[in-house]
Design an enzyme around this catalytic site. Structure first.
Site: not given
Ligand code: GAL
Length: 378
Positions: A107, A132, A203, A275, A342
């Site tokens: 983010r 992303h 991802h 997260d 990640e």
């Molecule tokens: C992750 C992120 C989460 C969510 C996910 C996608 O990388 O940390 O908060 O956005 O991707 O659903």
């Protein structure tokens, strides 16, 4: 459903030096992914090594589609979530099944940052923030396949100046290599013609049960980190760097993911589970590739080791999975049935002078290596 079943015998002859394996891989056919979108070809590519480990990828998002690794029952399991056809990927609710995300993975607060005195506004796609790389991030792009061989594929994406609000024409190459040590090595190289920021990451949602809708709470996790970056309730870092000592974020000792996931610890409440961005002990300082995390699923014996030269790792425990997507072999992406690991720079680094720099200037080369290595504990 279109898929190609490779039997134990076929596989053993092809990849395993004659050794018979009592298992089958359910690989997808290229025809399920061959499609032309906006004049560009999308297709499916298969890498394999002599142990039978097999990865299928598509150039739609430079994406991992399936990843077959040995499990302790002698069979191979596909350990990443995804879909069976390109049309299913194009329609998916969750667009983050397996792609390379960027230009900035994770983010950026309010989607803006200032670079050399100029303020840049990026696409807002996650509440009031940028996630992303935006709505048209690298995971939604059709990459050029530069070369493809039995155990290696190189893809390239040229992101034009201004795309999703980012400055500079950026050229990014991603190289996937499958080694004979059951490692999927992902190498990124990028250059730009104007100062910009960059933080691509891979991802995939892993489930070491094999993809079968089982909870990933049983996975036993180690993260080689002693600090993390606390966030606000929208998961934007506050800028602080805190110790994980005496918190449910301490994974220095191998611990089942589910043991503490529902603790009423503030960071877990804002993340709705795990997260967060863990700062790796070596913090990328050496530029060496080191072990960042390790996951083990006792029921299959599968161990995933994550190695990186990056300063941090985001561990996401599938808290936003809704069950709305039906994936491969009927797998439902239920709540907490996949985890992402990640390797990355810190989230929102362009807005925090105390975080490692995410700036790439003309004449410099960005590089990153992430390794997903699979082992078996019997
Ligand atoms: C992750 C992120 C989460 C969510 C996910 C996608 O990388 O940390 O908060 O956005 O991707 O659903």
């Amino acid at each position: 459903m279109t898929r190609l079943v490779i039997t134990a015998l076929g596989l053993s002859l092809a990849f395993c030096g004659g050794e018979k394996r009592a298992q089958e891989l359910q690989l997808f056919e290229k025809s399920a992914f061959d499609k032309i979108v906006d004049g560009k070809n999308i297709s499916l590519y298969t890498l394999h090594n002599k142990n039978g480990m097999t990865v299928q990828l598509t150039n739609y998002g430079a994406r991992i589609v399936d990843l077959w690794v040995p499990s302790k029952d002698g069979k191979f399991k596909d350990v990443v979530m995804g879909f069976e056809t390109i049309d299913a990927y194009l329609k998916a609710n969750d667009i983050y099944n397996g792609p390379v995300v960027g230009r900035y993975g994770n983010r950026i607060g309010k989607g803006n940052f200032t670079l050399n005195g100029v303020k840049y506004q990026l696409t807002i796609n996650d509440g009031e923030n940028h996630l992303h790389g935006g709505t048209g991030g690298f995971g939604q792009m059709i990459w050029d396949v530069v070369s493809a061989a039995e155990n290696e594929i190189k893809m390239r994406y040229i992101s034009p100046d201004g795309e999703e609000g980012y400055p500079g024409n950026l050229e990014l190459e991603v190289n996937y290599t499958l080694t004979e040590n059951n490692e999927l090595v992902i190498r990124y190289l990028a250059k730009t013609d104007a100062p910009t920021v960059i933080n691509p990451t891979s991802h995939s949602y892993f489930n070491l049960h094999g993809i079968n809708s089982s909870s990933t709470n049983s996975h036993i996790l180690t993260i080689y980190a002693d600090k993390y970056t606390p966030t606000d309730k929208n998961l934007i870092p506050t800028g602080e760097i805190s110790s994980i000592e005496n918190t449910p974020l301490d994974f220095r000792r191998a611990t089942p993911i589910g043991d503490r996931i529902n603790f009423s610890f503030e960071a877990l409440v804002s993340g709705r589970g795990y997260d967060h961005n863990w700062i790796l002990m070596k913090n990328g300082g050496s530029g060496e590739i080191e072990l960042a995390a390790e996951v083990y699923e006792p029921s299959t014996g599968i161990v995933l080791k994550v190695l990186t030269d990056q300063p941090a790792i985001q561990f996401y425990s599938g808290n936003f999975m809704t069950g709305n997507d039906v994936g491969k072999r009927g797998n439902i992406n239920n709540y907490r049935t996949g985890i992402a690991l990640e390797t990355q720079n810190y989230p929102d680094a362009p807005n925090h002078a105390n975080f490692p720099s995410a700036i790439l200037n003309p004449g410099e080369t960005y590089s990153q290596t992430c390794i997903y290595k699979f082992e078996l504990k019997k």
